[in-house]
Design an enzyme around this catalytic site. Sequence first.
Site, mmCIF file in Angstrom:
data_model
loop_
_atom_site.group_PDB
_atom_site.id
_atom_site.type_symbol
_atom_site.label_atom_id
_atom_site.label_comp_id
_atom_site.label_asym_id
_atom_site.label_seq_id
_atom_site.Cartn_x
_atom_site.Cartn_y
_atom_site.Cartn_z
ATOM 1 N N GLY A 98 78.180 -16.846 8.727
ATOM 2 C CA GLY A 98 78.354 -18.293 8.593
ATOM 3 C C GLY A 98 79.075 -18.931 9.759
ATOM 4 C CB CYS A 121 51.094 -25.768 -7.988
ATOM 5 S SG CYS A 121 49.834 -25.797 -6.691
ATOM 6 C CB CYS A 167 49.470 -22.290 -2.924
ATOM 7 S SG CYS A 167 48.618 -23.390 -4.064
ATOM 8 C CB CYS A 197 48.136 -21.913 -7.570
ATOM 9 S SG CYS A 197 49.923 -22.154 -7.451
ATOM 10 C CB CYS A 201 52.397 -24.332 -3.555
ATOM 11 S SG CYS A 201 52.368 -23.677 -5.218
#
Lengths: 360, 291, 257
Positions: free
Chosen positions: B31, B240, B271, B243, B265
Site C-alpha cells: 500500500g 445481465c 459474460c 447471460c 456484464c
Amino acid sequence: MYVAVKGGERAIDNAHAFLAEDRRGDPQVAELSVAQIREQLRLAVNRVMAEGSLFDPDLAALAIKQARGDLIEAVFLIRAYRTTLPRLGASNPVDTAQMAVVRRVSATFKDLPGGQVLGPTFDYTHRLLDFKLAADGQVPPAPTAPVSAEKVPHVTEFLNRDGLIEAEPQSDAVPPDLTREPMELPTSRALRLQAITRGDEGFILSMAYSTQRGYGRTHAFVGELRIGAVAVEMDIPELGFSVEIGEIELSECETVNQFKGSKTEPPQFTRGYGLVFGQSERKAIAMSLVDRALRWKELGEDNIGAPAQDEEFVLMHADNIQATGFLEHIKLPHYVDFQAELELVRRLRADAATMQEAAK
Amino acid sequence: MTDQAYNFAYLDEQTKRMIRRAILKGIAVPGYQVPFASREMPMPYGWGTGGVQVTAACLVPEDCLKVIDQGADDTTNAVSIRKFFQRTAGVAVTEATADASVIQTRHRIPELPLREGQILVYQVPIPEPLRFLEPRETETRKMHSLEEYGLMHVKLYEDIARHGQIATSYAYPVKVEGRYVMDPSPIPKFDNPKLSGSAALQLFGAGREQRIYAVPPYTSVVSLDFEDHPFVAGKAPHDCDLCGATDSYLDEVIVDDAGGRMFVCSDTDFCRGRKDAGHIGRLGVQTDGGA
Amino acid sequence: MEMTNVSVDGRTKPAGPLLSVRDLGKRYGTRIGCANVSFDLWPGEVLGIVGESGSGKSTLLSCLAGHLEPDRGQVVFDTRNGPRDTITMSEPERRKLGRTDWAFVHQNPRDGLRMGVTAGGNVGERLMAVGARHYGDIRAQALDWLGRVEIAAERIDDRPSAFSGGMQQRLQIARNLVTGPRLVFMDEPTGGLDVSVQARLLDLLRGLVREMGLSAIIVTHDLAVVRLLADRLMVMKGGHVVEQGLTDQVLDDPQHA
C-alpha cells in the site's frame, strides 16, 4: 438489439490511415521536406528540442512534420524517442563564457567588453505582415562583420569581482537527473532548473510574467542574454583527456535582482538563471525569473504565497507532456465509473423521494 | 526505425531493473507509494503509461497477456496496449482471464477469482487517496508516514451528513494490511472486496505521478467506513440481459431514444463464458438448444 | 491547588510544571522576534501574554506551539511519557502532540477551521484523527460541543462560511476542545470581533476554562481578556518579557505602563 463495441482494432487502423492522409494535405501542393522545416521553421525546431530535452535539429524537424505542426505533439515524439536511447556517458559542463555569440545584450550596462550584439532578433522589427514573403522568399545576404577575437566575459563576473552579487557556490557534485530519478520534493536548484528548462514555454512565460505583476516580485534586470554555439566535450577515459564531440546552440540569461541582505550577508544583488537549447530567448528570460522567484527560502525572503514561489506548484505543472496526456485522457471511456455514479444518484434520488413521500 | 531496434517489451533492461526494484519495495511495504523514475512512453500520460511500464517490467517471453479497459478486451485503449506488447514483446495474448499470466486493467477487476501466479496490473491516474483533500504532495506524504488519516474519514463523514450514506462510488479508499490508506484506482466500489485476500499479485502503476504500489497475495484490504455505516459494494439492481448473471458488474446500454435500455456484464470474457455454458439472459440469444 | 499526580502504578510523584520554557529566542535577521524568555506553566493555569503589536508576543506563541522554529532555548512539555523538549522532538511526535494534547485557537477562525467542511465535520475531525469510527457517536459529540459553544443544533450540517465571525470563532473553540487537550494556545481569540460579540465569547471561554480546568496560554493586547481569564500575566516589549506576575498585581500596579 445490442451490438457489442467490437472492431476497435479496425477502427484504430482506419483512423491512423485517415490521419496520415490528412497530414499530407492537398497532394497538389508540394510536400515539405525535413530540411525545409529545420532551416525555415528554426524557432519551432528549437522549442521542440528544448522541451523535448534532445538537441537534434533533424529529428525535431521530423517530429514537427509528423505532428502536423502541433509542437507539443512533436515534443512528445522526441521525448518518447529520447527515453529509449542508451546513455553512453555524460559530457563535461559546457562553458558558456567561451560561447561564440551571435547575440549578446545587457540591460544593466550601456557598453561592456565584448560589446552589445543584436544578432538575428525580432526586437526592433515592426510587426507588419510582409506580403512579399507570400510571393517570394528571396532575401539579399545580410552584411557581415569580421570575426572578433575579443573575449565576451559574463556581465555578472564584473559585479562578482566587486562582491556586489552573490557568489555562485562552486560544486563538482553530479547533479540529479530528472529523467532517471523520480522527483522528490523539496528539490535542489539544479533539479528545478532541469525541470524548468524542459517545461512548457507558455507555462514558464506566464509564471515569470506573474512575478513581474507583483505575485512574487523579484525586481529582475536582464544582466545578460547571450545566444550562440558552445562546444560539447567529453572525457574519454581510454585517452585520458577530453575531446570535442560536437557543438550546440544555447540561449543563456542571467538576471540581476535586488536583495536587501540577510542575517549573515550584507546587501548584494542576487541571480536568476536560464539556459535553454537553441535560440529560445523568451524561454531563457522567463526561466531566469522563475528560478529567482523559487529561491525565496534559500535567500531568506518572505513567502507571500505567490504561485511562482511555490516549488511544488511550478514543478508539478510545468511539463506539457504530462499535462496534455492527463488532460486528454478524460476522453477515454469512463463508463464503469459513470455507471457507479449513475447508480448512486438514482439511489440518493429514490431515498429523497421516499422521505418526501413520508413527510406528506 | 524498426521494431527490432527496441528491447523486449520496449523498455531497456536498466529501466526494467529500476522498475522491478520499485515493485519489490512496494510488495515489501503493501500500500505504500514507491516513487520511481517513470519514463516517457510512446503513449500519452494518463493513458496507462504507469501500467504499461509495470507490465513491461514483469513480462517474460513465456507470459500470456490479457488487457482490459472498463472490463472489456475490445475497447480501443485495451486494443492499443495489447497491440503494443504483441509488437514489442511478441508474447501470447488472450481474452480468457483464466489463461492469462499477466492482466493489465483499467477500472475493473475481472469477475473470475484470480489464482496464484497471476499478476494483475492496474493503471492509476492519481495514486494519492488524500489528494483531493490535501493538494500538496509534501503534506500528503507526511500524513502517510505519520498515519494521519483523520481527514479521510472527515470526507466520509461529510458524505453521510449530506447524503445519508457514503457517496463515493469508485476509487473508494482502502486500508492495506492495517497500515497504509490506498487508492485502489478508479475501479467501482463493487470490485473493492476482490482486492482483499486475492491469490494474485496486484500491482499499481501511475506513470505521470511516478508512483508504484502493490498488494501482495493474501493481503488484507479493508474499505474505509464507519461502524454504524459499513461499506456496501454496490451495482445496478439488475441481472445481465445477455447471460443472466446476477452477481456481475453491469454496464447500462441505451438501446433506443425512447428510454429503452439493457444491462450487460462489463466483464466481456465472463459474460461470454457464461453464454457458452448455456446461461441466457432476458434479451440473450440462445447459443445452444437449451433454454 | 495540590501539586501531585497519581501515576498509573499508584505511587504518587511530585508534579512538575506542564510547560517549562527556558531562554527561548528567535530573530528575524537583525531584528529581535523574542529573546531570553523563560517561564513555567502549571497544570490548570491560564497564562496571559500581553504587549503592543510588534512586542514579540505572537512570535513567542508560534515558537511555543511549534509553528515557528526558535533559534535557541527549550520548550519542555510534560508529555504522557514524561517531560520532553518539543523543539528537539521529531516532527511526527510534535504533530501528534498538535492533534492530541495540544490545541491552537487562531485569531482568524479561517486559519483554524476547514471552511469547506460542515460544522459537524470540523468538530469531528480531531475525534476521527484519534480513531473514532462510529458516525453516530461522533455526531453526538459534535452536537454536544456545538451546544456548549452556543451554536444551534440545526446548524451542524452548515459550513462555517455561512456563520458569523463570532460563531466561527466559537466553532473553532469547540473543534479544539472536543478531544480534551491538556494545553490550549490562543492567539488573540477575540481579536477580529465586535465588542458585544467579544463579551459573549469571553463569557463562554471563562465558563469552559473553569469547567474543564484548562491549562492555556493566551496572547492578546486586550486587557479585559486577561483580567477575566488569566491567572498569571507576562508583559512583553521589544521581544523581551519586561514584567510577570499574578494578573491582578500586574494590572493594578504596573511597572511598565
